[in-house]
Design a protein around this motif. Structure first.
Motif, PDB file in Angstrom:
ATOM      1  N   MET A   1      -0.924  25.775 -67.370  1.00  0.00           N
ATOM      2  CA  MET A   1      -2.080  25.097 -66.853  1.00  0.00           C
ATOM      3  C   MET A   1      -2.620  25.926 -65.687  1.00  0.00           C
ATOM      4  O   MET A   1      -2.003  26.011 -64.656  1.00  0.00           O
ATOM      5  CB  MET A   1      -1.647  23.701 -66.402  1.00  0.00           C
ATOM      6  CG  MET A   1      -2.720  22.892 -65.821  1.00  0.00           C
ATOM      7  SD  MET A   1      -2.211  21.188 -65.518  1.00  0.00           S
ATOM      8  CE  MET A   1      -0.991  21.380 -64.258  1.00  0.00           C
ATOM      9  N   MET A   2      -3.719  26.553 -65.864  1.00  0.00           N
ATOM     10  CA  MET A   2      -4.333  27.357 -64.817  1.00  0.00           C
ATOM     11  C   MET A   2      -5.294  26.498 -64.008  1.00  0.00           C
ATOM     12  O   MET A   2      -5.512  25.351 -64.320  1.00  0.00           O
ATOM     13  CB  MET A   2      -5.065  28.555 -65.427  1.00  0.00           C
ATOM     14  CG  MET A   2      -4.142  29.515 -66.128  1.00  0.00           C
ATOM     15  SD  MET A   2      -2.895  30.076 -64.974  1.00  0.00           S
ATOM     16  CE  MET A   2      -1.670  30.669 -66.072  1.00  0.00           C
ATOM     17  N   ARG A   3      -5.887  27.061 -62.981  1.00  0.00           N
ATOM     18  CA  ARG A   3      -6.782  26.303 -62.105  1.00  0.00           C
ATOM     19  C   ARG A   3      -7.838  25.545 -62.908  1.00  0.00           C
ATOM     20  O   ARG A   3      -8.126  24.402 -62.640  1.00  0.00           O
ATOM     21  CB  ARG A   3      -7.451  27.240 -61.091  1.00  0.00           C
ATOM     22  CG  ARG A   3      -8.403  26.543 -60.148  1.00  0.00           C
ATOM     23  CD  ARG A   3      -7.637  25.587 -59.258  1.00  0.00           C
ATOM     24  NE  ARG A   3      -8.555  24.907 -58.353  1.00  0.00           N
ATOM     25  CZ  ARG A   3      -8.493  23.642 -58.045  1.00  0.00           C
ATOM     26  NH1 ARG A   3      -7.568  22.882 -58.562  1.00  0.00           N
ATOM     27  NH2 ARG A   3      -9.332  23.107 -57.205  1.00  0.00           N
ATOM     28  N   SER A   4      -8.387  26.187 -63.896  1.00  0.00           N
ATOM     29  CA  SER A   4      -9.413  25.514 -64.699  1.00  0.00           C
ATOM     30  C   SER A   4      -8.836  24.358 -65.502  1.00  0.00           C
ATOM     31  O   SER A   4      -9.545  23.500 -65.974  1.00  0.00           O
ATOM     32  CB  SER A   4     -10.089  26.517 -65.636  1.00  0.00           C
ATOM     33  OG  SER A   4      -9.130  27.062 -66.509  1.00  0.00           O
ATOM     34  N   GLU A   5      -7.507  24.333 -65.630  1.00  0.00           N
ATOM     35  CA  GLU A   5      -6.850  23.262 -66.360  1.00  0.00           C
ATOM     36  C   GLU A   5      -6.179  22.267 -65.412  1.00  0.00           C
ATOM     37  O   GLU A   5      -5.366  21.473 -65.835  1.00  0.00           O
ATOM     38  CB  GLU A   5      -5.773  23.851 -67.270  1.00  0.00           C
ATOM     39  CG  GLU A   5      -6.261  24.840 -68.287  1.00  0.00           C
ATOM     40  CD  GLU A   5      -5.092  25.430 -69.038  1.00  0.00           C
ATOM     41  OE1 GLU A   5      -4.309  24.662 -69.618  1.00  0.00           O
ATOM     42  OE2 GLU A   5      -4.948  26.648 -69.018  1.00  0.00           O
ATOM     43  N   GLN A  12      -2.464  13.264 -67.077  1.00  0.00           N
ATOM     44  CA  GLN A  12      -1.015  13.387 -67.112  1.00  0.00           C
ATOM     45  C   GLN A  12      -0.609  14.828 -66.805  1.00  0.00           C
ATOM     46  O   GLN A  12      -1.362  15.753 -67.114  1.00  0.00           O
ATOM     47  CB  GLN A  12      -0.490  12.997 -68.499  1.00  0.00           C
ATOM     48  CG  GLN A  12      -0.699  11.538 -68.837  1.00  0.00           C
ATOM     49  CD  GLN A  12       0.070  10.637 -67.901  1.00  0.00           C
ATOM     50  OE1 GLN A  12       1.257  10.845 -67.658  1.00  0.00           O
ATOM     51  NE2 GLN A  12      -0.597   9.645 -67.356  1.00  0.00           N
ATOM     52  N   PRO A  13       0.571  15.031 -66.224  1.00  0.00           N
ATOM     53  CA  PRO A  13       1.031  16.404 -65.986  1.00  0.00           C
ATOM     54  C   PRO A  13       1.237  17.138 -67.302  1.00  0.00           C
ATOM     55  O   PRO A  13       1.431  16.524 -68.349  1.00  0.00           O
ATOM     56  CB  PRO A  13       2.357  16.231 -65.255  1.00  0.00           C
ATOM     57  CG  PRO A  13       2.674  14.790 -65.278  1.00  0.00           C
ATOM     58  CD  PRO A  13       1.490  14.034 -65.780  1.00  0.00           C
ATOM     59  N   ASN A  14       1.176  18.438 -67.237  1.00  0.00           N
ATOM     60  CA  ASN A  14       1.345  19.283 -68.411  1.00  0.00           C
ATOM     61  C   ASN A  14       2.827  19.586 -68.591  1.00  0.00           C
ATOM     62  O   ASN A  14       3.436  20.219 -67.745  1.00  0.00           O
ATOM     63  CB  ASN A  14       0.541  20.569 -68.209  1.00  0.00           C
ATOM     64  CG  ASN A  14       0.447  21.397 -69.457  1.00  0.00           C
ATOM     65  OD1 ASN A  14       1.145  21.160 -70.426  1.00  0.00           O
ATOM     66  ND2 ASN A  14      -0.419  22.376 -69.434  1.00  0.00           N
ATOM     67  N   ILE A  15       3.397  19.139 -69.684  1.00  0.00           N
ATOM     68  CA  ILE A  15       4.803  19.395 -69.988  1.00  0.00           C
ATOM     69  C   ILE A  15       4.874  20.580 -70.938  1.00  0.00           C
ATOM     70  O   ILE A  15       4.209  20.593 -71.978  1.00  0.00           O
ATOM     71  CB  ILE A  15       5.478  18.157 -70.601  1.00  0.00           C
ATOM     72  CG1 ILE A  15       5.437  17.023 -69.582  1.00  0.00           C
ATOM     73  CG2 ILE A  15       6.891  18.485 -71.040  1.00  0.00           C
ATOM     74  CD1 ILE A  15       5.916  15.699 -70.109  1.00  0.00           C
ATOM     75  N   LYS A  29       2.856  31.932 -65.803  1.00  0.00           N
ATOM     76  CA  LYS A  29       1.944  30.803 -65.600  1.00  0.00           C
ATOM     77  C   LYS A  29       2.365  29.958 -64.399  1.00  0.00           C
ATOM     78  O   LYS A  29       1.534  29.561 -63.584  1.00  0.00           O
ATOM     79  CB  LYS A  29       1.885  29.929 -66.855  1.00  0.00           C
ATOM     80  CG  LYS A  29       1.202  30.599 -68.020  1.00  0.00           C
ATOM     81  CD  LYS A  29       1.258  29.717 -69.248  1.00  0.00           C
ATOM     82  CE  LYS A  29       0.642  30.411 -70.448  1.00  0.00           C
ATOM     83  NZ  LYS A  29       0.745  29.588 -71.658  1.00  0.00           N
ATOM     84  N   MET A  30       3.678  29.704 -64.287  1.00  0.00           N
ATOM     85  CA  MET A  30       4.169  28.930 -63.157  1.00  0.00           C
ATOM     86  C   MET A  30       3.948  29.673 -61.845  1.00  0.00           C
ATOM     87  O   MET A  30       3.536  29.076 -60.846  1.00  0.00           O
ATOM     88  CB  MET A  30       5.654  28.614 -63.335  1.00  0.00           C
ATOM     89  CG  MET A  30       5.928  27.586 -64.403  1.00  0.00           C
ATOM     90  SD  MET A  30       7.657  27.141 -64.501  1.00  0.00           S
ATOM     91  CE  MET A  30       8.255  28.405 -65.624  1.00  0.00           C
ATOM     92  N   ALA A  41       8.812  20.805 -61.402  1.00  0.00           N
ATOM     93  CA  ALA A  41       9.944  20.024 -61.892  1.00  0.00           C
ATOM     94  C   ALA A  41      10.431  20.635 -63.196  1.00  0.00           C
ATOM     95  O   ALA A  41       9.643  21.019 -64.054  1.00  0.00           O
ATOM     96  CB  ALA A  41       9.527  18.579 -62.116  1.00  0.00           C
ATOM     97  N   MET A  42      11.744  20.729 -63.312  1.00  0.00           N
ATOM     98  CA  MET A  42      12.345  21.258 -64.537  1.00  0.00           C
ATOM     99  C   MET A  42      13.447  20.306 -64.988  1.00  0.00           C
ATOM    100  O   MET A  42      14.210  19.802 -64.172  1.00  0.00           O
ATOM    101  CB  MET A  42      12.944  22.637 -64.294  1.00  0.00           C
ATOM    102  CG  MET A  42      11.950  23.684 -63.922  1.00  0.00           C
ATOM    103  SD  MET A  42      12.795  25.229 -63.637  1.00  0.00           S
ATOM    104  CE  MET A  42      11.705  26.348 -64.455  1.00  0.00           C
ATOM    105  N   ASP A  43      13.503  20.081 -66.269  1.00  0.00           N
ATOM    106  CA  ASP A  43      14.552  19.265 -66.850  1.00  0.00           C
ATOM    107  C   ASP A  43      15.437  20.200 -67.662  1.00  0.00           C
ATOM    108  O   ASP A  43      14.942  20.919 -68.528  1.00  0.00           O
ATOM    109  CB  ASP A  43      13.949  18.185 -67.748  1.00  0.00           C
ATOM    110  CG  ASP A  43      15.017  17.335 -68.414  1.00  0.00           C
ATOM    111  OD1 ASP A  43      16.115  17.191 -67.845  1.00  0.00           O
ATOM    112  OD2 ASP A  43      14.747  16.807 -69.501  1.00  0.00           O
TER     113      ASP A  43
END
Length: 77
Positions: A1-5, A12-15, A29-30, A41-43
């Motif tokens: 998810m970049m700034r434009s996204e 909702q957050p991008n998983i 990207k991160m 956050a990482m699971d």
């Protein structure tokens, strides 16, 4: 998810599913987002328990060191 996204109110957050084959791409990207979004956050999961008994001062220390020993030995899934 970049700034434009970026998230809008109510979005909702991008998983993201990150595996060996796309790790480098997702890490880039991160990294690009860290200045704008300082939390990530990482699971993760581990395949089981191999260390059962740990000597410790009390129950809290014993449980912490048992979990840590297993995490240190096992590979992340």
């Amino acid at each position: 998810m970049m700034r434009s996204e970026s998230l809008n109110d109510g979005d909702q957050p991008n998983i993201r599913n990150v595996w060996v084959h796309n790790f480098e791409e997702e890490l880039e990207k991160m990294s690009a987002l860290i200045d704008e979004f300082p939390y990530l956050a990482m699971d993760t999961e581990f395949p089981g328990v191999v260390v059962e008994e740990i000597q410790a001062q009390n129950e809290q220390h014993r449980e912490y060191h048992r979990i840590k020993a297993n995490v240190d030995i096992l590979k992340i899934i």
